[in-house]
Design a protein around this motif. Structure first.
Motif, short mmCIF file in Angstrom:
data_model
loop_
_atom_site.label_atom_id
_atom_site.label_comp_id
_atom_site.label_asym_id
_atom_site.label_seq_id
_atom_site.Cartn_x
_atom_site.Cartn_y
_atom_site.Cartn_z
N PHE A 40 3.99 12.97 -4.91
CA PHE A 40 2.35 12.74 -5.16
C PHE A 40 2.10 11.18 -5.43
O PHE A 40 2.82 10.49 -6.14
CB PHE A 40 1.87 13.71 -6.12
CG PHE A 40 1.58 14.99 -5.78
CD1 PHE A 40 1.11 15.77 -4.83
CD2 PHE A 40 2.57 15.83 -6.43
CE1 PHE A 40 0.73 16.95 -4.55
CE2 PHE A 40 2.67 17.34 -6.10
CZ PHE A 40 1.75 17.75 -5.26
N ILE A 59 2.18 7.98 -10.11
CA ILE A 59 3.06 8.49 -9.20
C ILE A 59 4.03 9.79 -9.86
O ILE A 59 4.27 9.78 -10.73
CB ILE A 59 3.89 7.38 -8.66
CG1 ILE A 59 4.79 7.61 -7.37
CG2 ILE A 59 4.48 6.65 -9.70
CD1 ILE A 59 5.24 6.25 -6.69
N GLU A 60 4.16 10.76 -8.83
CA GLU A 60 4.84 12.03 -9.28
C GLU A 60 6.42 11.99 -8.39
O GLU A 60 6.17 11.83 -7.24
CB GLU A 60 4.20 13.07 -9.03
CG GLU A 60 5.04 14.43 -9.64
CD GLU A 60 4.66 15.51 -10.16
OE1 GLU A 60 3.26 15.64 -10.10
OE2 GLU A 60 5.18 16.72 -9.95
N ALA A 64 8.38 14.21 -12.73
CA ALA A 64 7.79 13.13 -13.66
C ALA A 64 6.66 12.28 -13.02
O ALA A 64 6.49 11.92 -11.94
CB ALA A 64 8.82 12.14 -13.90
N VAL A 65 5.57 12.28 -13.84
CA VAL A 65 4.65 11.42 -13.53
C VAL A 65 4.69 10.20 -14.31
O VAL A 65 4.59 10.12 -15.60
CB VAL A 65 3.25 12.21 -13.84
CG1 VAL A 65 2.00 11.38 -13.55
CG2 VAL A 65 2.85 13.22 -12.95
N SER A 66 4.51 8.96 -13.59
CA SER A 66 4.39 7.66 -14.07
C SER A 66 3.35 6.93 -13.67
O SER A 66 2.61 7.29 -12.56
CB SER A 66 5.82 6.97 -13.57
OG SER A 66 6.89 7.61 -13.74
#
Lengths: 133, 231
Positions: A40, A59-60, A64-66
């Motif tokens: 994503f 950004i996934e 993990a979402v960063s």
């Protein structure tokens, strides 16, 4: 190899200067490899003002979402709809089809002070070989 | 460089929103360099949580029904889809500096899986990874879910290991987009009664081994931070 005509940040974003005061931005091959499979992307809407080294999206990858940071200050002209629809483009072609946004530069001098490809190559080499897990 | 140690604390039963605030405080402190890496271990009262980009569509029942059952839904900013937390599940929230540990996100997730796999081995259970489906699996059942967030190179959220929790609440959702029957627990796998507290020591040791950090008790820091949050 990281493209010669691009500029780089130590947070692993790239800037590709274009004609006028425009540029394209994205994340480097090292960054996409570190993140893993990207699933994503959220990018700023056109007309959004972004600031250098500040958050511009999310950004996934692999659960993990960063945060995504902007490598330059300026106004977002457009984002890459193809990459939003198919985030794997960022993994497959981070310097080409996987670009993230086109930005009208607010401060051109910012780009000059970023790393060139030789400097960025050395930075990545210095980070050492990560064991492939 | 890495300080070579990490703090771990088992906090018992902590409401989801309070645990989230505790993580945020610790992330801020970790960014500032004031504390080493921390592993929070706890249980939650029953709650469903939804990921940053997905999960809502995988809640299979109406909000009204969940409300009737006293089940709250939390929208979070972590990766992954919808999941369930409740008593009997051991939740781990590592606050880790990826920069100091020289870790990429992908490699960090791999390590979390390794920590849980090694913890299960100490209990005589053989867990493994399934390509494309992060978490820890035993056979074709999933016993541990993972979802994290990275802020300025510091991690939060983490993993949830089903120990002896009631798995029926998973039936309200498609956990991480999967069929709810996929979920299992250590009790179900071993056929024996097993307490959450019996898993904690092995987890703390496995974390130390996989991350190459020496364990130190973190109760003082965590309880003091909780006190501040509770006013």
């Amino acid at each position: 190899m990281n493209p010669k005509e691009y500029k780089y940040t130590k947070e692993h974003e790239w800037v590709r200067p274009e004609s006028g005061n425009r540029c394209k931005v994205g994340i480097t091959s090292y960054a996409q490899h570190q993140l893993g499979d990207i699933v994503f992307l959220e990018l700023p809407a056109p007309e959004t003002q972004v600031k250098q080294f500040e958050k511009m999206g999310e950004i996934e990858s692999v659960k993990a979402v960063s945060d995504l940071f902007s490598p330059v200050t300026g106004k977002v002209l457009e984002t890459n709809g193809a990459a939003i629809d198919k985030p794997e483009l960022v993994n497959e072609d981070p310097y080409g089809k996987g670009w993230l946004a086109r930005i009208e530069l607010g401060r051109i001098s910012e780009v000059d002070s970023l790393m060139n490809s030789d400097e960025y190559d050395r930075l990545v080499a210095g980070l050492g070989e990560q064991p492939s897990e | 460089m890495s300080s070579g140690k990490y703090l771990a604390s088992y906090l018992g039963n902590v409401p989801y929103d309070l645990a989230l605030k505790l993580q945020q405080e610790l992330v801020r402190a970790r960014m500032g360099g004031g504390i080493p890496d921390v592993l929070l271990l706890l249980q939650h009262p029953p709650v469903f949580t939804v990921g940053r980009f997905r999960g809502e569509e995988d809640i299979a029942v109406s909000p009204e029904l969940l409300a009737q059952q006293g089940l709250a839904v939390f929208h979070t900013n972590r990766g992954g889809g919808v999941t369930y937390h409740g008593p009997g599940q051991l939740v781990g929230y590592p606050i880790v500096s990826l920069k100091e540990g020289r870790l990429g996100v992908r490699q960090y997730i791999w390590r979390l899986e390794e920590v849980v796999v090694n913890t299960l081995l100490r209990l005589g259970i053989h867990g493994h990874r399934v390509r494309g489906y992060p978490g820890v699996w035993v056979g074709d059942r999933k016993v541990c879910s993972i979802g994290i967030r990275v802020e300025r190179c510091v991690t939060m959220h983490g993993f949830a290991l089903n120990v002896n929790n009631d798995l029926t609440n998973f039936e309200y959702i498609r956990p991480c987009g999967l069929r709810s029957e996929v979920m299992t627990s250590l009790r179900e796998l071993s056929g024996e009664a097993i307490e959450v507290t019996a898993v904690v020591a092995g987890l703390v040791r496995s974390f130390a081994e996989v991350f190459g950090l020496k364990y130190e008790p973190g109760d003082k820091l965590c309880l003091a931070t909780l006190d501040v949050l509770n006013g």
